[in-house]
Each structure stands twice: as structure tokens, then as C-alpha cells.
Design a protein around this motif. Structure first.
Motif, PDB file in Angstrom:
ATOM      1  N   VAL A  78       0.842  -1.200   0.000  1.00 14.37           N
ATOM      2  CA  VAL A  78       0.000   0.000   0.000  1.00 14.37           C
ATOM      3  C   VAL A  78       0.878   1.251   0.000  1.00 14.37           C
ATOM      4  O   VAL A  78       0.577   2.242  -0.678  1.00 14.37           O
ATOM      5  N   GLY A  79       1.998   1.190   0.735  1.00 12.86           N
ATOM      6  CA  GLY A  79       2.928   2.307   0.734  1.00 12.86           C
ATOM      7  C   GLY A  79       3.516   2.555  -0.647  1.00 12.86           C
ATOM      8  O   GLY A  79       3.638   3.703  -1.091  1.00 12.86           O
ATOM      9  N   LEU A  80       3.842   1.466  -1.358  1.00  9.74           N
ATOM     10  CA  LEU A  80       4.340   1.619  -2.733  1.00  9.74           C
ATOM     11  C   LEU A  80       3.261   2.223  -3.621  1.00  9.74           C
ATOM     12  O   LEU A  80       3.546   3.035  -4.507  1.00  9.74           O
ATOM     13  N   GLY A  81       2.006   1.813  -3.390  1.00  7.22           N
ATOM     14  CA  GLY A  81       0.905   2.423  -4.132  1.00  7.22           C
ATOM     15  C   GLY A  81       0.795   3.906  -3.854  1.00  7.22           C
ATOM     16  O   GLY A  81       0.467   4.699  -4.757  1.00  7.22           O
ATOM     17  N   GLY A  82       1.102   4.315  -2.626  1.00  4.20           N
ATOM     18  CA  GLY A  82       1.112   5.735  -2.289  1.00  4.20           C
ATOM     19  C   GLY A  82       2.200   6.492  -3.032  1.00  4.20           C
ATOM     20  O   GLY A  82       1.973   7.599  -3.540  1.00  4.20           O
ATOM     21  N   TRP A  83       3.397   5.871  -3.128  1.00  2.48           N
ATOM     22  CA  TRP A  83       4.478   6.499  -3.898  1.00  2.48           C
ATOM     23  C   TRP A  83       4.064   6.652  -5.356  1.00  2.48           C
ATOM     24  O   TRP A  83       4.349   7.680  -5.991  1.00  2.48           O
ATOM     25  N   VAL A  84       3.408   5.628  -5.903  1.00  2.00           N
ATOM     26  CA  VAL A  84       2.936   5.696  -7.289  1.00  2.00           C
ATOM     27  C   VAL A  84       1.954   6.850  -7.463  1.00  2.00           C
ATOM     28  O   VAL A  84       2.032   7.627  -8.430  1.00  2.00           O
ATOM     29  N   THR A  85       1.024   6.970  -6.532  1.00  2.00           N
ATOM     30  CA  THR A  85       0.003   8.012  -6.619  1.00  2.00           C
ATOM     31  C   THR A  85       0.631   9.398  -6.617  1.00  2.00           C
ATOM     32  O   THR A  85       0.297  10.262  -7.444  1.00  2.00           O
ATOM     33  N   VAL A  86       1.557   9.630  -5.686  1.00  2.00           N
ATOM     34  CA  VAL A  86       2.227  10.931  -5.622  1.00  2.00           C
ATOM     35  C   VAL A  86       3.010  11.184  -6.907  1.00  2.00           C
ATOM     36  O   VAL A  86       3.001  12.299  -7.455  1.00  2.00           O
ATOM     37  N   THR A  87       3.694  10.148  -7.414  1.00  2.00           N
ATOM     38  CA  THR A  87       4.470  10.298  -8.644  1.00  2.00           C
ATOM     39  C   THR A  87       3.593  10.728  -9.804  1.00  2.00           C
ATOM     40  O   THR A  87       3.905  11.689 -10.521  1.00  2.00           O
ATOM     41  N   ILE A  88       2.494  10.008 -10.010  1.00  2.00           N
ATOM     42  CA  ILE A  88       1.634  10.279 -11.171  1.00  2.00           C
ATOM     43  C   ILE A  88       1.001  11.664 -11.077  1.00  2.00           C
ATOM     44  O   ILE A  88       1.008  12.444 -12.047  1.00  2.00           O
ATOM     45  N   VAL A  89       0.454  12.013  -9.919  1.00  2.00           N
ATOM     46  CA  VAL A  89      -0.212  13.310  -9.766  1.00  2.00           C
ATOM     47  C   VAL A  89       0.788  14.445  -9.956  1.00  2.00           C
ATOM     48  O   VAL A  89       0.543  15.393 -10.708  1.00  2.00           O
ATOM     49  N   ALA A  90       1.928  14.359  -9.272  1.00  2.00           N
ATOM     50  CA  ALA A  90       2.927  15.429  -9.375  1.00  2.00           C
ATOM     51  C   ALA A  90       3.518  15.497 -10.777  1.00  2.00           C
ATOM     52  O   ALA A  90       3.745  16.586 -11.322  1.00  2.00           O
ATOM     53  N   GLN A  91       3.758  14.333 -11.382  1.00  2.00           N
ATOM     54  CA  GLN A  91       4.356  14.300 -12.716  1.00  2.00           C
ATOM     55  C   GLN A  91       3.428  14.895 -13.765  1.00  2.00           C
ATOM     56  O   GLN A  91       3.850  15.716 -14.590  1.00  2.00           O
ATOM     57  N   PHE A  92       2.167  14.501 -13.739  1.00  2.00           N
ATOM     58  CA  PHE A  92       1.235  14.985 -14.759  1.00  2.00           C
ATOM     59  C   PHE A  92       0.884  16.456 -14.567  1.00  2.00           C
ATOM     60  O   PHE A  92       0.829  17.216 -15.526  1.00  2.00           O
ATOM     61  N   LEU A  93       0.653  16.876 -13.320  1.00  2.00           N
ATOM     62  CA  LEU A  93       0.370  18.292 -13.090  1.00  2.00           C
ATOM     63  C   LEU A  93       1.603  19.132 -13.403  1.00  2.00           C
ATOM     64  O   LEU A  93       1.501  20.210 -13.985  1.00  2.00           O
ATOM     65  N   GLY A  94       2.786  18.633 -13.026  1.00  2.00           N
ATOM     66  CA  GLY A  94       4.007  19.362 -13.315  1.00  2.00           C
ATOM     67  C   GLY A  94       4.281  19.458 -14.803  1.00  2.00           C
ATOM     68  O   GLY A  94       4.729  20.499 -15.304  1.00  2.00           O
ATOM     69  N   THR A  95       4.016  18.372 -15.529  1.00  2.00           N
ATOM     70  CA  THR A  95       4.223  18.367 -16.978  1.00  2.00           C
ATOM     71  C   THR A  95       3.304  19.369 -17.661  1.00  2.00           C
ATOM     72  O   THR A  95       3.688  20.043 -18.628  1.00  2.00           O
ATOM     73  N   GLU A  96       2.082  19.503 -17.157  1.00  2.00           N
ATOM     74  CA  GLU A  96       1.135  20.446 -17.746  1.00  2.00           C
ATOM     75  C   GLU A  96       1.601  21.890 -17.546  1.00  2.00           C
ATOM     76  O   GLU A  96       1.354  22.754 -18.405  1.00  2.00           O
TER      77      GLU A  96
END
Length: 292
Positions: free
Chosen positions: A51-69
Motif C-alpha cells: 500500500v505504501g508503494l501504491g502511495g508512492w505511485v500516486t504521488v508520482t503520477i499526480v505530481a508528474q502529470f500536473l508538473g508536466t502540464e
């Protein structure tokens, strides 16, 4: 991935696109795990780690996509150098991986090569132009992916790369689903307003199957054999591959800067790999005293 993502944001909001991407990737990995006949259920004591790894994934995707935009291509390419640095630092702090002079020199060479590639591909002046929040989000994404890498080592080596990638991606799916609902509510949109035509479906399929299911499995597969810091140095190849694909598929021009930077990155990766081989099979210990 960055090109497809940036283009897709005009059709699908960033967090929602991230949810579609991870949900499809999770489904593909789960099916793959079943087809290989290795769907061994992790023990209950390992569920918090997954579940912790899933949390890292979630933060990565949200920050990466919003940052890329919010940023431009040159900033995104240059900031990829932070991921290997974060992985090496966390690997040393969490798992006790040795940061040798050879590894440091290799990473420094690869970082310089990345800067040269970016300088040759983009106007250097554009690196300083952009949204500061977007840059900050991409830094957070780099740190989160480093966390996913380092804290995933134990699960990968206890089970397998496929098991770790599958269960962590499955764990991230509901987290991103909730954030996607929040994003759509904030934007005043519903799922029915998202145009799921051929273009957007192709983008989601590419992001889910190639950039998630295949890429994340292969990333974790590397962790079955070598320390996180050694795996991370290959992250420097991203701008090289991206530029080469742009030249091959989009007709973009590459010059001497690209060649020089690519060669420098290649030497840096080779130095880190050779440094690993020169350790004569000695494996570092993590903080629990377990051999890698």
C-alpha cells in the motif's frame, strides 16, 4: 510518455488521465500475473509495504502529470536528472547501499551529458521560463519515484518484480480514482464530458500498457539483480531516447550537442555498471541486516 501526456491534457484532465493510465496498467499486470501462473498472494505482513508503494505511485503520477502540464519540455527533460540522485541518496540512507567514488563519478558524467543533450535540443533560455509550481511538482515526482524504487527493493526480492509491480499498481488505482473524482468536481466536469475518441483511447492505451505495465515491470526487474542506485543511472537515458524517437518519427533535427551528450551519458552509465562489477560480488546490506 511526456509528449503523449502533454498532448492528451487537452482531452483528459491530468489526474484523471493518470487514473486511466494506472487502472489500465494494473489490469494488464494482474492479467499477466495470472497467465504466468505466479499469482502468489503476498503475506499479510507485506500489505502495508505494498500500500505504501501504491502511495508512492500516486504521488508520482499526480505530481508528474500536473508538473508536466505547467512546465515546458526543456524543464521536464532536465529535471529527470534528479531521480537517479534521489535514488542514490535514499538507497544509502534506507538500505545502506555504498556510494562509491566510481558511482558518484558515473552519475556526475551522466548528469552533465543530460544537460548537454537538453542544451542541444532546446533553447537554453527556456529552461528558466515556466511555472515555478510546475518545476516544484516535477521535483516531488522525482523524489516519489525514487521512494517507489528504494522501498520496492525488499518486496521485489521477496516475491518478484511482476508481483511487486502488480500489487503496488493495483493499490494505487483507488487512490488515484478518488483524486480524479475530486479533480472533475473542482473543474465542474463529469466523466461524460471526457471525449473518449480514437486519439484519447490510443493515448491511454500507450500510457497504460507501455509506460506503466511494461515499463514499471522492467524497472523493478532490474532491482532483482542490482542495487537501486545502479538501476537508477539508466534513468539518464530518457532524454536521449526521447530525442532519438523525435528524430526518427517526427523528423526533428539532432546535432553535435546531442551526439556529445549521448556519448557522455553512455560513458557515465558504463562507469556505474563497471563499478558494480568491480565489487567482486559483494552485496550491500539494508538497515535490517538482510542481504540484497
Amino acid at each position: 510518455m511526456y509528449v503523449v501526456s502533454k498532448w492528451s491534457f487537452s482531452l483528459v484532465p491530468p489526474v484523471t488521465l493518470g487514473f486511466f493510465r494506472v487502472a489500465l496498467g494494473a489490469a494488464a499486470l494482474w492479467l499477466w500475473l495470472g497467465l504466468t501462473g505466479s499469482r502468489s498472494r503476498p503475506s499479510r505482513e507485506d500489505w502495508p509495504a505494498l500500500v505504501g508503494l501504491g502511495g508512492w505511485v500516486t504521488v508520482t503520477i499526480v505530481a508528474q502529470f500536473l508538473g508536466t502540464e505547467l512546465t515546458n519540455a526543456s524543464q521536464g527533460s532536465l529535471l529527470t536528472v534528479l531521480t537517479p540522485v534521489f535514488v542514490v541518496v535514499l538507497g544509502a540512507a534506507v538500505r545502506g547501499e555504498r556510494v562509491t567514488r566510481t558511482k558518484t563519478a558515473g552519475i556526475a558524467l551522466a548528469a552533465v551529458g543530460t544537460a548537454v543533450v537538453v542544451a542541444g535540443q532546446y533553447d537554453p533560455g527556456t529552461v528558466a521560463v515556466g511555472n515555478a509550481a510546475g518545476v516544484g511538482l516535477l521535483v516531488v515526482a522525482s523524489l516519489a519515484w525514487a521512494g517507489y524504487t528504494v522501498w520496492g527493493v525488499r518486496v521485489v526480492r521477496r516475491y518478484s518484480a511482476l508481483t511487486a509491480a502488480t500489487y503496488s499498481t493495483v493499490a494505487a488505482t483507488p487512490m488515484l480514482g478518488l483524486l480524479s473524482l475530486g479533480e472533475l468536481w473542482y473543474l465542474g466536469r463529469g466523466l461524460a464530458t471526457i471525449p473518449l475518441g480514437a486519439s484519447s483511447l490510443f493515448a491511454i492505451a500507450y500510457l497504460g500498457l507501455a509506460s506503466t505495465a511494461a515499463a514499471w515491470y522492467l524497472w523493478y526487474k532490474g532491482l532483482e539483480y542490482v542495487p537501486a542506485g545502479t538501476v537508477a543511472v539508466f534513468y539518464f537515458l530518457q532524454p536521449v531516447v526521447g530525442t532519438a524517437l523525435a528524430a526518427a518519427l517526427l523528423g526533428e533535427q539532432v546535432g553535435a550537442w546531442f551526439v556529445a551528450g549521448s556519448l557522455t551519458i553512455g560513458v557515465g552509465v558504463w562507469v556505474v555498471s563497471r563499478g558494480r562489477a568491480d565489487q567482486n560480488g559483494r552485496q550491500p546490506r539494508d538497515r535490517s541486516g538482510l542481504r540484497e
